[in-house]
Design an enzyme around this catalytic site. Structure first.
Site, PDB file in Angstrom:
ATOM      1  N   HIS A  17     -93.713  40.316  78.587  1.00  0.00           N
ATOM      2  CA  HIS A  17     -92.064  40.224  78.968  1.00  0.00           C
ATOM      3  C   HIS A  17     -91.240  41.472  78.477  1.00  0.00           C
ATOM      4  O   HIS A  17     -90.290  41.924  78.984  1.00  0.00           O
ATOM      5  CB  HIS A  17     -91.353  38.938  79.026  1.00  0.00           C
ATOM      6  CG  HIS A  17     -90.663  38.774  79.876  1.00  0.00           C
ATOM      7  ND1 HIS A  17     -90.922  38.480  81.181  1.00  0.00           N
ATOM      8  CD2 HIS A  17     -89.241  38.401  79.733  1.00  0.00           C
ATOM      9  CE1 HIS A  17     -89.834  38.251  81.797  1.00  0.00           C
ATOM     10  NE2 HIS A  17     -88.461  38.302  80.974  1.00  0.00           N
ATOM     11  N   LYS A  40     -89.983  34.442  91.131  1.00  0.00           N
ATOM     12  CA  LYS A  40     -89.128  33.442  90.319  1.00  0.00           C
ATOM     13  C   LYS A  40     -88.192  33.045  91.382  1.00  0.00           C
ATOM     14  O   LYS A  40     -87.305  33.632  91.680  1.00  0.00           O
ATOM     15  CB  LYS A  40     -88.785  33.963  88.971  1.00  0.00           C
ATOM     16  CG  LYS A  40     -88.147  32.559  88.395  1.00  0.00           C
ATOM     17  CD  LYS A  40     -87.585  33.218  86.981  1.00  0.00           C
ATOM     18  CE  LYS A  40     -87.101  32.106  86.173  1.00  0.00           C
ATOM     19  NZ  LYS A  40     -86.683  32.520  84.872  1.00  0.00           N
ATOM     20  N   TYR A  76     -78.738  42.851  79.305  1.00  0.00           N
ATOM     21  CA  TYR A  76     -79.105  44.415  78.712  1.00  0.00           C
ATOM     22  C   TYR A  76     -78.104  45.360  78.656  1.00  0.00           C
ATOM     23  O   TYR A  76     -78.322  46.324  77.803  1.00  0.00           O
ATOM     24  CB  TYR A  76     -79.887  45.072  79.961  1.00  0.00           C
ATOM     25  CG  TYR A  76     -81.302  44.091  80.459  1.00  0.00           C
ATOM     26  CD1 TYR A  76     -82.257  43.820  79.292  1.00  0.00           C
ATOM     27  CD2 TYR A  76     -81.253  43.240  81.498  1.00  0.00           C
ATOM     28  CE1 TYR A  76     -83.220  43.049  79.538  1.00  0.00           C
ATOM     29  CE2 TYR A  76     -82.213  42.291  81.687  1.00  0.00           C
ATOM     30  CZ  TYR A  76     -83.133  42.315  80.564  1.00  0.00           C
ATOM     31  OH  TYR A  76     -84.298  41.537  81.049  1.00  0.00           O
ATOM     32  N   ARG A 110     -92.695  40.868  86.197  1.00  0.00           N
ATOM     33  CA  ARG A 110     -92.917  39.488  85.151  1.00  0.00           C
ATOM     34  C   ARG A 110     -94.584  39.472  85.355  1.00  0.00           C
ATOM     35  O   ARG A 110     -95.236  39.984  86.187  1.00  0.00           O
ATOM     36  CB  ARG A 110     -92.528  38.322  85.785  1.00  0.00           C
ATOM     37  CG  ARG A 110     -90.898  38.131  85.773  1.00  0.00           C
ATOM     38  CD  ARG A 110     -90.455  36.784  86.446  1.00  0.00           C
ATOM     39  NE  ARG A 110     -89.151  36.896  86.417  1.00  0.00           N
ATOM     40  CZ  ARG A 110     -88.261  36.961  87.493  1.00  0.00           C
ATOM     41  NH1 ARG A 110     -88.708  37.236  88.560  1.00  0.00           N
ATOM     42  NH2 ARG A 110     -86.836  36.938  87.566  1.00  0.00           N
ATOM     43  N   ARG A 118     -90.948  44.310  80.567  1.00  0.00           N
ATOM     44  CA  ARG A 118     -89.907  43.949  81.434  1.00  0.00           C
ATOM     45  C   ARG A 118     -88.519  44.251  81.159  1.00  0.00           C
ATOM     46  O   ARG A 118     -87.512  45.078  81.750  1.00  0.00           O
ATOM     47  CB  ARG A 118     -90.001  42.774  82.320  1.00  0.00           C
ATOM     48  CG  ARG A 118     -88.981  42.288  83.467  1.00  0.00           C
ATOM     49  CD  ARG A 118     -89.220  41.099  83.786  1.00  0.00           C
ATOM     50  NE  ARG A 118     -88.281  40.278  84.524  1.00  0.00           N
ATOM     51  CZ  ARG A 118     -87.746  40.285  85.684  1.00  0.00           C
ATOM     52  NH1 ARG A 118     -88.533  41.029  86.529  1.00  0.00           N
ATOM     53  NH2 ARG A 118     -86.824  39.741  86.241  1.00  0.00           N
ATOM     54  N   HIS A 163     -82.659  39.282  89.919  1.00  0.00           N
ATOM     55  CA  HIS A 163     -81.680  38.106  89.483  1.00  0.00           C
ATOM     56  C   HIS A 163     -80.860  37.693  90.371  1.00  0.00           C
ATOM     57  O   HIS A 163     -80.415  38.541  91.147  1.00  0.00           O
ATOM     58  CB  HIS A 163     -80.958  38.881  88.128  1.00  0.00           C
ATOM     59  CG  HIS A 163     -81.848  39.015  87.015  1.00  0.00           C
ATOM     60  ND1 HIS A 163     -81.570  39.906  85.939  1.00  0.00           N
ATOM     61  CD2 HIS A 163     -83.331  38.356  86.406  1.00  0.00           C
ATOM     62  CE1 HIS A 163     -82.458  39.976  85.122  1.00  0.00           C
ATOM     63  NE2 HIS A 163     -83.531  39.244  85.344  1.00  0.00           N
TER      64      HIS A 163
END
Length: 422
Positions: free
Chosen positions: A360, A254, A395, A229, A363, A386
């Site tokens: 982003h 995150k 994706y 990120r 990414r 994640h």
């Protein structure tokens, strides 16, 4: 900046006249007000005459002199059951309001990120401004519902922004005021759309990178080659790079999670040169009695000299120093994220890429291209950091739609036709 005051006075029915001394910064701020209009001949702005708009205009220009017409009083809106006697506070009060200081202190005590602290403080200020700066402790579920509904119906904000505002207000009441909030009824919910991420092809990524150079090129390679990120890239420290194993340790990503991700070997030689230049800059700072960087949590008290050590320095440091608000020391921050954002935008336009690509997007492209190359989704999930694999599943939708997953029936129809028939 001019010392001329900002003037707010009644205009035509249902409107306020706002006269601001010209500057690009002030114009950009007034353009964030919903329903504003620029009057070219009169050379002033007009905005809807509501309590929320008055408070919003005042909050946009903290610390600047503002003159409000004595006959101007907050107006009660038909859909909002707000007391007609509510007063709008002086803009200098809004930024240093005692409750906002309590919000910031509560966020720091819980080790929330600086960005989360600022977000909670901003939503608390907007909530108080919306209700004419009434005491927050006297308000509850109805006032929260009115505020959240206005975000969807008047400000046309997205569902994610509305949910962010709700979470910030729940933090305000639960953690700061220690007042429990029950069911919030009558909230007009913004519809949450389902969007696919913008993904660049490998050729488009190559064209984008060709239009970058120096530090922005190196950071773009980290975003695309390691799936970082933007803020994870900006906050990288020297100790987080393992050049022998070609890997990066992302600390406090995150959700405050750590993870490993690959270091692109294509950047290794240039990265070593970049680190040499950064180290020379750091050694020069040390000779001048500087060289300190901020450390996470309480490490600075535990290890007083660690902030000067080479390993804790930023991989991408800023070009100038700042004054730390807590210690008053001159320190060096990491490169501001806006530098990279502007560089990517300019490179996208120069490369002729029509897609609305941002930092982003690199990414997103990292994850999509890994799946295209045959890596399993669990591996991609771990590299992206994640928590839930369903987040990574977005994706696979990008892979399975369009020309890659389905052959258009029109292709079979025109196969036997000549160019003249077409």
């Amino acid at each position: 900046m001019s010392a001329e005051p900002i003037r707010i006075r009644p205009g035509e029915e249902g409107r306020l006249i706002v006269q601001i001394p010209y500057s690009p910064e002030r114009v950009a701020k007034i353009k964030t007000v919903v329903g504003r209009r620029w009057h070219r001949q009169e050379k002033h702005w007009t905005v809807p005459r509501t309590d929320q708009t008055i408070g919003q205009v005042l909050a946009l220009f903290p610390g600047e002199p503002v003159e409000i017409d004595l006959g101007l009083r907050p107006v009660k809106r038909a859909h909002c059951n707000r007391p007609t006697g509510a007063q709008v506070a002086d803009p200098s009060v809004s930024e240093n309001h005692p409750l906002l200081e309590r919000v910031r202190s509560a966020a720091r005590a819980r080790h929330l990120s600086r960005h989360t602290e600022q977000t909670c403080s901003q939503w608390a200020r907007r909530f108080m401004s919306f209700h004419g700066w009434r005491p927050v402790a006297e308000m509850g579920e109805p006032e929260i519902g009115q505020f959240l509904s206005s975000l969807a119906t008047e400000s046309h904000m997205s569902a994610s922004t509305q949910n962010q505002a709700l979470n910030a207000l729940l933090f305000l009441y639960h953690e700061v005021l220690e007042k429990r909030i029950g069911l919030i009824q009558g909230v007009v919910r913004a519809k949450r759309p389902k969007r696919l991420p913008v993904v660049l092809t490998k050729e488009e990524v190559r064209r984008l990178l060709v239009c970058l150079s120096g530090t922005p090129w190196l950071m773009a390679m980290f975003l695309y080659g390691a799936g970082l990120r933007l803020m994870e890239c900006c906050r990288l420290r020297v100790k987080d790079l393992d050049l022998s194993r070609n890997q990066i340790v992302v600390r406090g990503g995150k959700g405050d999670k750590d993870r490993y991700t690959p270091l692109p070997t294509a950047v290794k030689a240039l990265l070593i040169q970049h680190l040499k230049a950064v180290r020379q800059q750091h050694e020069e700072d040390l000779r001048q009695g500087l060289g300190r960087v901020v450390l996470p949590h309480a490490l600075e008290r535990k290890y007083p000299n660690a902030s000067r050590e080479w390993g804790w320095q930023w991989v991408f440091p800023a070009s100038s120093h700042y004054i730390d608000r807590d210690t008053g020391e001159r320190r060096r921050h990491h490169l501001h994220e806006s530098v990279m954002q502007k560089a990517i935008k300019e490179a996208r336009l120069k490369a002729g890429i029509a897609k609305p690509a941002s930092c982003h997007t690199l990414r997103h492209s990292f994850a999509t291209h890994l799946l295209e190359d045959g890596y399993d989704i669990r591996t991609v999930q771990e590299l992206l950091g994640h928590t839930d694999v369903r987040t990574t599943m977005i994706y696979t939708h990008v892979l399975n739609r369009g020309g890659r997953g389905v052959r258009s029936p029109a292709d079979g129809l025109v196969d036997g036709l000549s160019p003249l028939q077409l």
